[in-house]
Motif scaffolding. Sequence first.
Motif, mmCIF file in Angstrom:
data_model
loop_
_atom_site.group_PDB
_atom_site.id
_atom_site.type_symbol
_atom_site.label_atom_id
_atom_site.label_comp_id
_atom_site.label_asym_id
_atom_site.label_seq_id
_atom_site.Cartn_x
_atom_site.Cartn_y
_atom_site.Cartn_z
ATOM 1 N N GLU A 257 -10.167 -24.792 -33.967
ATOM 2 C CA GLU A 257 -10.069 -24.806 -35.435
ATOM 3 C C GLU A 257 -9.098 -23.730 -35.913
ATOM 4 N N ALA A 258 -9.148 -22.557 -35.271
ATOM 5 C CA ALA A 258 -8.227 -21.474 -35.640
ATOM 6 C C ALA A 258 -6.775 -21.894 -35.417
ATOM 7 N N LEU A 259 -6.528 -22.610 -34.308
ATOM 8 C CA LEU A 259 -5.166 -23.061 -34.011
ATOM 9 C C LEU A 259 -4.724 -24.205 -34.925
ATOM 10 N N LYS A 351 -2.053 -13.404 -39.893
ATOM 11 C CA LYS A 351 -3.057 -13.706 -40.914
ATOM 12 C C LYS A 351 -4.483 -13.696 -40.365
ATOM 13 N N ALA A 352 -4.639 -13.896 -39.054
ATOM 14 C CA ALA A 352 -5.979 -13.987 -38.477
ATOM 15 C C ALA A 352 -6.074 -13.146 -37.210
ATOM 16 N N GLU A 368 -19.904 -14.674 -39.825
ATOM 17 C CA GLU A 368 -19.821 -16.099 -39.511
ATOM 18 C C GLU A 368 -18.644 -16.309 -38.550
ATOM 19 N N ALA A 369 -18.480 -17.542 -38.093
ATOM 20 C CA ALA A 369 -17.374 -17.830 -37.177
ATOM 21 C C ALA A 369 -16.024 -17.503 -37.812
ATOM 22 N N PHE A 370 -15.881 -17.793 -39.119
ATOM 23 C CA PHE A 370 -14.679 -17.435 -39.877
ATOM 24 C C PHE A 370 -15.125 -16.625 -41.089
ATOM 25 N N ARG A 382 -11.135 -12.892 -40.004
ATOM 26 C CA ARG A 382 -11.757 -12.537 -38.735
ATOM 27 C C ARG A 382 -12.346 -13.803 -38.120
ATOM 28 N N VAL A 383 -11.914 -14.114 -36.918
ATOM 29 C CA VAL A 383 -12.409 -15.298 -36.212
ATOM 30 C C VAL A 383 -13.312 -14.806 -35.078
#
Length: 465
Positions: A257-259, A351-352, A368-370, A382-383
């Motif tokens: 999801e981050a990618l 950005k992350a 949380e996850a994000f 933050r991931v």
Amino acid sequence: MGIRVEKIAVIGDDLEKVSSEIANFSSKYTHVVTSGGIGPTHDDITYKGVALAFKEELALNDELVTLCKRFFGAEHSLQSPQMKMAFIPESAKLHYGFDPESGEKNMYPVITVRNVVVFPGIPKLLQKDFNLLRKTLFRESNITFHYREIFLACDEISVAEILNEFNSKYKDCIQLGCYPDLLNSYYKVKISLECQDGAKLAEAHKELLSMLPSEKVVEYEKDPVKNASSKVYNLLQSTTQPELITPLSKAVKTLEEALDKYKLDEICVGFNGGKDCTILVHLFFAVVQKKYGDNIPGNLQALYIEGKPTFKQQEMFITETFSRYNLKPVIIHGRIKDGLKEMQISHPHVKAVIMGTRRSDPFSEHLEAFCMTDPDWPPFMRVNPILEWTYQEVWALLRALQVPYCLLYDQGYTSLGSRTNTAPNPALRFVDKYGNARYKPAYQLTDGTRERTGRTKSISEIVEK
């Protein structure tokens, strides 16, 4: 190539020793290969050593003069260091290699004198020249060497009798080797078998496996980074370790999801050499590898915070990890808040930040996850892919994927902080049969709530106690 290596010698910058060794090798062996010592400085004496070995003089080669002048500049005289590489043994032959498929060629020729091939010492140049000239310079043998390896999680003395018995039976056709590795986290001994007969080797390999204790045989992954993606995604389909599928699946989905949300150059993965961020870097690399294949657009970026006094082993592992995954380090200093402000300026495109935070870490209850950083912090996403993982799951997945980790964890450390406040975990302490106090490796800690026990007091307090 089917050519057996009979002897290797490492020689210092002593002209007489170089020449006598080359002369000796040349008289005994079919091929002699030298590497290094052909540059322009005082310690580059290989050409002279080869000439002396065959009672020749060094002679100026016009072709090499042209090359040296093209590379270093035409203004240099023949007596200058830049022209030293143009003086070669009188009977030397020049060899240029060219690969018609890749278009690769060597700019500077490799020279041979009789059966001696003189290669450069710089590994990349040596490898390139060898690959380009192997068929020209060496007569390939029709012999094929077949090779097998066995990895064991025990010391060599415990299998010495087995190996002696096996060697007595097969010594005429199998070359058996035994190599301890005291620093490897996954095996302690590598056994090698080499033979010219493939069928005979397969038979012998099977017999040796039947003789060795099966519970000590390790299916060792020699290149866990190259095969990261296939190993991770295959584990998600595994039926042998179903308990790992849920934590691994959640982490992989978060990284995917981050990618999807951010470009690769907009992401940094936090890394300080600890176990949590080590598995995180490996998973991130695996997911990137899955998404892009061999066409990864640039290097992965790793956020490293310098400041606290770290262990030497930790520093070495960090450097090795940067190289292993081809990570581009983003180094910040001091407190993390100030460091992120610094990164805003130096890397405005980021950005992350992918973090190895777990729920058991301090101040992580509401993450949380994000989640964005707090309002008074520099704004970064933050991931947190492994937020819900337990201590045992971190180690189970590190070990299942055979990810290289910091050697301190094999010495009883379970959580790496500063060098001044971290010690081996007393929960892992035991006394061996010789009466020496030792520590089990971190992955053997069964009570995850005691993960930080080694950091509750300073080292000086523990030593004093």
